[in-house]
Structures are given as structure tokens and as C-alpha cells.
Design an enzyme around this catalytic site. Structure first.
Site, PDB file in Angstrom:
ATOM      1  N   SER A 144      -3.594   0.870   0.241  1.00 50.12           N
ATOM      2  CA  SER A 144      -4.340   1.646   1.227  1.00 50.12           C
ATOM      3  C   SER A 144      -5.714   1.019   1.380  1.00 50.12           C
ATOM      4  O   SER A 144      -6.276   0.484   0.409  1.00 50.12           O
ATOM      5  CB  SER A 144      -4.491   3.087   0.739  1.00 50.12           C
ATOM      6  OG  SER A 144      -5.475   3.750   1.480  1.00 50.12           O
ATOM      7  N   TYR A 159      -7.481   8.241  -6.131  1.00 48.36           N
ATOM      8  CA  TYR A 159      -6.600   7.455  -5.263  1.00 48.36           C
ATOM      9  C   TYR A 159      -7.210   6.072  -4.983  1.00 48.36           C
ATOM     10  O   TYR A 159      -6.521   5.051  -5.069  1.00 48.36           O
ATOM     11  CB  TYR A 159      -6.401   8.247  -3.972  1.00 48.36           C
ATOM     12  CG  TYR A 159      -5.408   7.671  -3.004  1.00 48.36           C
ATOM     13  CD1 TYR A 159      -4.046   7.831  -3.208  1.00 48.36           C
ATOM     14  CD2 TYR A 159      -5.834   6.990  -1.866  1.00 48.36           C
ATOM     15  CE1 TYR A 159      -3.125   7.322  -2.300  1.00 48.36           C
ATOM     16  CE2 TYR A 159      -4.920   6.488  -0.951  1.00 48.36           C
ATOM     17  CZ  TYR A 159      -3.565   6.659  -1.174  1.00 48.36           C
ATOM     18  OH  TYR A 159      -2.652   6.151  -0.263  1.00 48.36           O
TER      19      TYR A 159
HETATM   20  N1  LIG Z   1       0.397   8.617   4.595  1.00 52.02           N
HETATM   21  C1  LIG Z   1      -0.675   7.847   4.750  1.00 52.02           C
HETATM   22  O1  LIG Z   1      -1.504   8.069   5.651  1.00 52.02           O
HETATM   23  C2  LIG Z   1      -0.877   6.654   3.849  1.00 52.02           C
HETATM   24  C3  LIG Z   1      -2.007   5.840   4.092  1.00 52.02           C
HETATM   25  C4  LIG Z   1      -2.210   4.732   3.293  1.00 52.02           C
HETATM   26  C5  LIG Z   1      -1.309   4.449   2.279  1.00 52.02           C
HETATM   27  N2  LIG Z   1      -0.232   5.257   2.056  1.00 52.02           N
HETATM   28  C6  LIG Z   1       0.686   4.905   0.979  1.00 52.02           C
HETATM   29  O2  LIG Z   1       2.009   4.840   1.462  1.00 52.02           O
HETATM   30  C7  LIG Z   1       2.933   5.154   0.396  1.00 52.02           C
HETATM   31  C8  LIG Z   1       3.872   6.258   0.847  1.00 52.02           C
HETATM   32  O3  LIG Z   1       3.080   7.389   1.160  1.00 52.02           O
HETATM   33  P1  LIG Z   1       3.644   8.646   1.975  1.00 52.02           P
HETATM   34  O4  LIG Z   1       2.583   9.010   2.925  1.00 52.02           O
HETATM   35  O5  LIG Z   1       5.029   8.392   2.457  1.00 52.02           O
HETATM   36  O6  LIG Z   1       3.637   9.724   0.789  1.00 52.02           O
HETATM   37  P2  LIG Z   1       4.545  11.002   0.503  1.00 52.02           P
HETATM   38  O7  LIG Z   1       5.171  11.509   1.740  1.00 52.02           O
HETATM   39  O8  LIG Z   1       3.692  11.901  -0.314  1.00 52.02           O
HETATM   40  O9  LIG Z   1       5.714  10.403  -0.420  1.00 52.02           O
HETATM   41  C9  LIG Z   1       5.433   9.904  -1.693  1.00 52.02           C
HETATM   42  C10 LIG Z   1       6.734   9.493  -2.347  1.00 52.02           C
HETATM   43  O10 LIG Z   1       6.427   8.999  -3.656  1.00 52.02           O
HETATM   44  C11 LIG Z   1       7.327   9.627  -4.567  1.00 52.02           C
HETATM   45  N3  LIG Z   1       6.798   9.682  -5.924  1.00 52.02           N
HETATM   46  C12 LIG Z   1       5.660  10.263  -6.360  1.00 52.02           C
HETATM   47  N4  LIG Z   1       5.538  10.113  -7.695  1.00 52.02           N
HETATM   48  C13 LIG Z   1       6.624   9.402  -8.099  1.00 52.02           C
HETATM   49  C14 LIG Z   1       7.091   8.943  -9.352  1.00 52.02           C
HETATM   50  N5  LIG Z   1       6.401   9.175 -10.497  1.00 52.02           N
HETATM   51  N6  LIG Z   1       8.227   8.218  -9.407  1.00 52.02           N
HETATM   52  C15 LIG Z   1       8.933   7.980  -8.287  1.00 52.02           C
HETATM   53  N7  LIG Z   1       8.575   8.423  -7.069  1.00 52.02           N
HETATM   54  C16 LIG Z   1       7.433   9.132  -6.984  1.00 52.02           C
HETATM   55  C17 LIG Z   1       7.555  11.017  -3.985  1.00 52.02           C
HETATM   56  O11 LIG Z   1       8.705  11.590  -4.581  1.00 52.02           O
HETATM   57  P3  LIG Z   1       8.880  13.206  -4.740  1.00 52.02           P
HETATM   58  O12 LIG Z   1       9.477  13.680  -3.444  1.00 52.02           O
HETATM   59  O13 LIG Z   1       9.792  13.313  -5.909  1.00 52.02           O
HETATM   60  O14 LIG Z   1       7.517  13.782  -4.998  1.00 52.02           O
HETATM   61  C18 LIG Z   1       7.724  10.652  -2.523  1.00 52.02           C
HETATM   62  O15 LIG Z   1       9.040  10.183  -2.280  1.00 52.02           O
HETATM   63  C19 LIG Z   1       2.071   5.536  -0.806  1.00 52.02           C
HETATM   64  O16 LIG Z   1       1.912   4.421  -1.642  1.00 52.02           O
HETATM   65  C20 LIG Z   1       0.740   5.905  -0.165  1.00 52.02           C
HETATM   66  O17 LIG Z   1      -0.342   5.772  -1.057  1.00 52.02           O
HETATM   67  C21 LIG Z   1      -0.005   6.366   2.806  1.00 52.02           C
END
Ligand SMILES: NC(=O)c1ccc[n+]([C@@H]2O[C@H](COP(=O)([O-])OP(=O)(O)OC[C@H]3O[C@@H](n4cnc5c(N)ncnc54)[C@H](OP(=O)(O)O)[C@@H]3O)[C@@H](O)[C@H]2O)c1
Length: 236
Positions: A144, A159
């Protein structure tokens, strides 16, 4: 659809049951990878897999649990004997409610353990399955811009630290794996409407996934050890 064979490349996406990880897995499955949804809760993983446009398998993986990671690596070794693409996507705790001086350091530690050390743990466990001579091997660390040292604010401290550390991991792994031809990059997906990004974010999960897929699809002589969004370099 073509039946997978021993030569069909294998792609692993951590945290693939929702959000950006699910969108990445959907596209990799469509692209013909034997795609593994690596998820904490297999029931939720199976529900996600049923919604994908192409076949994918579900495996239990908690990136914060060393035993779970070791079992996961053994299952992949026994079932496929190879991993071609690893997308370290799983993450927690976009801690908008904290500032650096007031931050709960237990939460900081837990965040580092999933977002940075979790990716490290999985990379260590799967590297033996990746370090064989074949083209197209990639590790993509889903980072990020919050982790950019150049653009660091007094916000989301757990984060931000975790993503800065993840970016350092990208540099470390890229250097060690360069002789094996494995390209390792960090990507920022942009601000994406997921559980983490919230409903008002401007990008869809598929749009966020595009940055990740770009780093999978770069050619073997493409960049390694970089930080990108939409295929363009970001400052560290
Ligand atoms: N959304 C944004 O705007 C944004 C911006 C910049 C970067 N990112 C990055 O993009 C990536 C995906 O984010 P997202 O927005 O899709 O997030 P999200 O919807 O919150 O999904 C996070 C995923 O990570 C899984 N997870 C969390 N802890 C875990 C663990 N210990 N072992 C295995 N899986 C685990 C969750 O599983 P559960 O369902 O079991 O909790 C879920 O499937 C992340 O790395 C995030 O930091 C997101």
C-alpha cells in the site's frame, strides 16, 4: 476448459475468500492457472470458489500460524510439486483510529505478524516449490502507498509500519531470488471498495486486482524488487 496437467502452472493467493484476493484469484483461474485460494476458513473459501468463473481449489492457511503454513506447504508439495505464482495478499488492521504515539503496540505487533511476517513465513515455506527452472515465477506482495516512507503521515501507524516492512521484504527476497529468475515486486492496488477499503472507495476489487495481475504478467526480463501501482513505479 482444458484439464490441468503436471505442467499447468500453479498460483497461490493468500486471503482469497473476499476483496482483492478473490478478484485476483478469479482472473488467475480464468488465465488457466491451477489456482489455490489460501484461506483461514475453508467454508468461506469454498463459498468464494463457487462464485469464481473458473475452477479453483481451496486450502486452509492462516499466515500468522507457523503450523498452518507448514501444513499448507506440505499439501502443495504433495498435490502439485510446484508453485509458480505467490500473491501475498492477506492483511489486517487498517487502523484509521490510531496515531503513532497513542498506538496499541500489541495491535501493531499482531499487524506486523500478519501483513509482513505472514508474507515472509509463506514465502519461506513455498520458495522450495518455486526454486526450480521454469519461466513465469513471481512473488507479488500486495502492499500500500501507506507504507511509502516518502509519503508517510501520522496515520494508520500499525498498517503503515507493516506495509513498509513488507516493502523491505520485497527488496530482500528479490535480491535472493534473482539468480533463480523469480521476480518479486510490491504493488499498491489503489483505494478499493472492500471490507478494508470501505464502500466509498473509487475502485472495484477487479480494478484493484489489475495492479497485482500486472506484476504476475510481466515478462521474465521484467522488473524485480520494485514498488508499483497500475504498472507505474511508486516511491518507497
Ligand atoms: N482495500 C484497499 O483500499 C487497499 C488499499 C491498499 C492496499 N490494500 C491491500 O490489498 C490486500 C487485500 O485487501 P482487501 O481490501 O481485499 O482486504 P479485505 O477485504 O479485508 O480482505 C483481507 C483478506 O485477508 C484475509 N486474512 C486476514 N488475516 C489473515 C490470516 N492471518 N491468514 C490468512 N488470511 C488472512 C482475510 O480473511 P478472513 O475473511 O478470514 O478475515 C481476507 O480474505 C491487503 O494486503 C491490503 O492491505 C487494500
Amino acid at each position: 476448459m482444458q484439464e490441468p496437467t503436471k505442467t499447468t502452472p500453479v498460483a497461490v493467493v493468500t486471503g482469497a475468500n473476499r476483496g482483492i484476493g478473490k478478484a485476483v484469484a478469479a482472473q488467475l483461474a480464468r488465465d488457466g492457472y491451477r489456482t489455490v485460494l489460501a484461506v483461514r476458513d475453508p467454508a468461506r473459501g469454498r463459498a468464494a470458489a463457487r462464485e469464481l468463473p473458473a475452477q479453483a481449489t481451496v486450502e486452509q492457511l492462516d499466515v500468522a500460524d507457523a503450523d498452518s503454513v507448514a501444513r499448507f506447504a506440505r499439501r502443495l508439495r504433495d498435490r502439485y510439486g510446484r508453485v509458480d505464482v505467490l500473491v501475498n495478499n492477506a492483511a489486517v488492521n487498517y487502523d484509521t483510529w490510531q496515531d503513532p504515539l497513542g498506538a496499541d503496540l500489541d495491535l501493531v505487533r499482531d499487524t506486523l505478524d500478519v501483513n509482513a511476517i505472514g508474507a515472509w513465513r509463506v514465502s519461506q515455506a513455498l520458495a522450495p516449490l518455486m526454486r526450480r527452472h521454469s519461466p513465469g515465477r513471481r512473488i507479488v506482495n500486495v502492499s500500500s502507498e501507506s507504507g511509502s516512507l516518502t509519503d508517510m503521515h501520522a496515520a494508520t501507524p500499525a498498517y503503515a509500519m507493516s506495509k513498509a516492512a513488507l516493502n523491505a521484504l520485497t527488496r530482500l527476497l528479490a535480491a535472493q531470488l534473482a539468480p533463480d529468475g523469480i521476480l518479486v515486486n510490491s504493488v499498491c492496488p489503489g483505494w478499493v471498495a472492500t471490507d478494508m477499503g470501505g464502500p466509498t472507495a473509487p475502485r472495484t476489487p477487479a480494478q484493484g486486482a489489475a495492479s497485482v495481475l500486472w506484476a504476475v504478467r510481466i515478462p521474465d526480463d521484467g522488473p524485480t524488487g520494485g514498488f508499483f501501482r497500475d504498472g507505474q513505479p511508486l516511491p518507497w
